[in-house]
Enzyme design. Structure first.
Site, short mmCIF file in Angstrom:
data_model
loop_
_atom_site.label_atom_id
_atom_site.label_comp_id
_atom_site.label_asym_id
_atom_site.label_seq_id
_atom_site.Cartn_x
_atom_site.Cartn_y
_atom_site.Cartn_z
N HIS A 189 0.87 -1.17 0.00
CA HIS A 189 0.00 0.00 0.00
C HIS A 189 0.91 1.22 0.00
CE1 HIS A 189 -3.33 2.62 0.66
NE2 HIS A 189 -2.87 3.05 1.82
N CYS A 206 -3.48 3.02 -5.39
CA CYS A 206 -2.86 3.89 -4.38
C CYS A 206 -1.46 4.36 -4.80
CB CYS A 206 -2.82 3.20 -3.02
SG CYS A 206 -1.96 1.60 -3.01
#
Length: 169
Positions: A30, A120
């Protein structure tokens, strides 16, 4: 001597505003952008609450995301992270003030999300460089292409074998 945070880190140096933060989840990475004072900006699935860590499968299938400002230590949780400005050799980072201004403008806004085309990593690299890039997505697309090509080759081989057997009879 400065106290070291109690959450796990792979890079003990302090991030600077505008740095890209790569967080290592069990099955993926992430990405977030460091704002300063312990805060990051990142995208989370719309249907998850503010403390979302994107650890759920929902994030993979979500088509919408919310831009959130959160504490780095809350987002990292029990995972690890490091500062990763890996694209600096390819793309010139925008001035830090511009990066932060762009990030702050988007906080609490809903944005489109696509695992392969607008994830992301794309989000934070767009903020830092003005260009949305994602090695993680490119690797996934390459893997999908390889699997598709391999499946096609096996199908073709099966078709050729069945036709050669038909001719023998």
């Amino acid at each position: 001597m400065a106290a070291i945070e109690s959450f796990s880190t792979t890079d003990p140096s302090d991030p600077q505003p505008g740095d890209l933060i790569e967080i290592f989840r069990p099955a993926y990475q992430h990405w977030a952008l460091y704002l300063g004072d312990g805060y990051i900006v990142n995208v989370t699935p719309v249907d998850e609450g503010p403390p979302a860590t994107l650890a759920s499968a929902k994030s993979v299938f979500s088509r919408k995301a919310r831009v959130r400002m959160q504490l780095l230590k809350d987002v990292v949780g029990n995972d690890t992270y490091h500062i990763n400005n890996k694209y600096d050799g390819t793309y010139a980072p925008l001035p830090v003030e511009e990066i932060i201004r762009r990030a702050e403008y988007l906080i609490n806004q809903e944005v489109s999300y696509d695992l392969l085309g607008n994830n992301c990593e794309h989000f934070v690299t767009l903020l830092r460089y003005g260009e949305g890039v994602s090695d993680q997505a490119n690797r996934a697309i390459s893997a999908i292409g390889f699997v598709t090509a391999a499946a096609g080759a096996f199908s073709l081989l099966g078709l050729l074998r069945s036709r050669s057997r038909e001719r023998q009879y």
